[in-house]
Enzyme design. Structure first.
Site, short mmCIF file in Angstrom:
data_model
loop_
_atom_site.label_atom_id
_atom_site.label_comp_id
_atom_site.label_asym_id
_atom_site.label_seq_id
_atom_site.Cartn_x
_atom_site.Cartn_y
_atom_site.Cartn_z
N ASP A 35 0.25 -7.45 1.49
CA ASP A 35 0.59 -6.19 1.66
C ASP A 35 2.11 -5.90 1.76
OD1 ASP A 35 0.14 -3.53 1.77
OD2 ASP A 35 0.04 -3.23 4.11
N HIS A 46 0.59 -1.25 0.12
CA HIS A 46 0.21 -0.20 0.09
C HIS A 46 0.81 1.41 -0.31
CE1 HIS A 46 0.25 -0.15 4.55
NE2 HIS A 46 0.31 1.25 4.25
N GLY A 97 3.23 7.16 7.63
CA GLY A 97 4.42 7.16 7.19
C GLY A 97 5.47 6.07 7.71
N ALA A 138 -7.34 2.05 14.42
CA ALA A 138 -7.73 3.35 14.28
C ALA A 138 -9.05 3.79 14.94
CB ALA A 138 -7.19 3.96 12.95
N LEU A 187 -7.47 -23.20 -2.64
CA LEU A 187 -8.54 -24.22 -2.53
C LEU A 187 -9.50 -23.85 -3.88
CD1 LEU A 187 -9.16 -24.52 1.00
CD2 LEU A 187 -7.75 -25.87 -0.18
N GLY A 188 -9.65 -22.84 -4.15
CA GLY A 188 -10.55 -22.36 -5.24
C GLY A 188 -12.10 -22.29 -4.78
N SER A 194 4.54 2.93 7.59
CA SER A 194 4.33 1.72 7.00
C SER A 194 5.29 1.16 6.03
CB SER A 194 3.10 2.04 5.79
OG SER A 194 2.09 2.17 6.48
#
Length: 384
Positions: free
Chosen positions: A151, A121, A223, A245, A279-280, A225
């Site tokens: 992420d 992100h 910042g 948050a 696994l679909g 992150s």
């Protein structure tokens, strides 16, 4: 200090001086017991624990100053931490033509030739991005790879002989309560390589993420992150990713454990992408699992997406108990388990279908394992 060994004394009786307590550490030293007193060599003490000592001949006292590990860890790791800054793409949230409309995050150098790990992100939707190393040098990003599911992202700069961070092999040795340090670029890009200190608040947290996370009370702000969470050995045990948050909630942050970072890095450098086994199926977790209660409740199949799952005779309404003998109660459990598998491999599923307990053999496909989502607006990624 004289050449004769100076002996530090720890008294066993009630009149003993207060011994130093070293949190989270223990050492074994040669010692001598005499008259209910334990004598240890001060040189051995300093060698084992670090720090400094001095014997005062006038007062007959030995003064020991413990080693402060935190500044040394920050000094050692900071050269491997970078700031990342760029402009949000036009049309992206917050994007505009204002030259001051910039967004930033943090990254960790993992290869001396310029490979850096950060959050997906941080770099997704970022244009004209540059990387600033701890010595103030600026580099353009020459290559990047983003894996939004974890992420995590990898970016490349054209540099050599960079100092790399030491990435812990696993988090299995971690303990709740141990001291950790977050290093990053909070709030303003001018605050690069800021350090905050806290403790590990919890392990194996399954919160609004595809994989388990480390919880800490280390302050992480917009910042931070993509920056490292570091233990007192100077090892990166996690990559900071998000926090809770909400009004009245403080210092409840989360980091991606080293195991998941290794998983993504290994797949990228070997395959050019994360070959994530799936696994679909779309699965629904039990009420107990959703609210965080201890549970052995299975997952329910809500939809079937692949031919492989249809060939395995899996259908909507079936219930999943285990994969290759390992009990699963959440999609996070499944994702963690399937790290060791590749698409195309076969797994054995213990399921309930039409009221009967059955075994299904399923060929894994590539993709994400889906879950019926439950929205919670209090969870938010750390702002870039």
């Amino acid at each position: 200090m004289t050449t004769a060994a100076v002996m530090a004394i720890l008294m066993l009786g009630a009149s003993a001086i207060n011994p130093a307590v070293i949190e989270g550490a223990s050492v074994k030293l040669n010692a001598k017991l005499q008259d209910d007193q334990i004598y240890i060599n001060s040189k051995d003490l300093m060698k084992a624990l670090g720090g400094t000592g001095q014997y005062d001949t006038k007062t007959g006292t030995f003064i020991y100053t413990a080693k402060d590990e935190i500044p040394e860890v920050v000094k050692a790791v900071s050269p491997s931490v970078v700031g990342i800054i760029g402009r949000p793409d036009a049309g992206a949230e917050g994007g505009s033509s204002d030259r001051y409309n910039l967004t930033h995050g943090t990254g960790v150098i993992i290869r001396s030739n310029g490979w850096i790990v950060t959050n997906a992100h941080v770099i997704d939707g970022l244009s004209n991005a540059v990387v600033v190393t701890s010595d103030g040098k600026t580099y353009k990003i020459t290559d990047s790879y983003s894996d939004p599911t974890s992420d995590l992202a990898l970016i490349k700069i054209n540099a050599k002989s960079l100092k790399t961070a030491k990435l812990a092999t696993s988090s299995s040795h971690m303990r709740v309560g141990e001291t950790v340090i977050a290093i990053g670029t909070p709030v303003s890009f001018s605050l690069r390589n800021s350090a905050t200190v806290g403790v590990v608040s919890g392990l194996n947290r399954g919160v609004n993420a595809s994989y388990r996370l480390i919880q800490s009370d280390t302050a992480i702000n917009p910042g931070n992150s993509g920056g490292p969470l570091v233990n007192l050995k100077g090892e990166v045990i996690g990559i900071n990713t998000m926090k809770y948050a909400a009004v009245g909630v403080e210092n409840t942050g989360f980091s991606i454990p080293a195991e998941t970072v290794h998983y993504v890095i290994h797949h990228y450098f070997k395959y050019g992408e994360v070959k994530r086994a799936s696994l679909g199926l779309t699965l629904e977790e039990s009420w107990s699992a959703i609210v965080g209660l201890p549970t052995d409740d299975p997952l329910t199949v809500t939809s079937v997406h692949t031919n492989e799952a249809e060939k395995a005779k899996i259908q909507e309404g079936d219930v999943l108990y285990s994969i290759d003998g390992v009990r699963v109660t959440s999609v996070v459990d499944i994702n963690e388990l399937l790290k060791k598998y590749l698409p195309g491999q076969k797994v054995k599923l213990l399921m309930q279908s039409d009221g009967d307990i059955v075994t299904r053999y399923l060929v894994l496909t590539q993709g994400e394992n889906s879950v019926v989502s439950v929205e919670d607006e209090a969870w938010d990624e750390v702002d870039r």
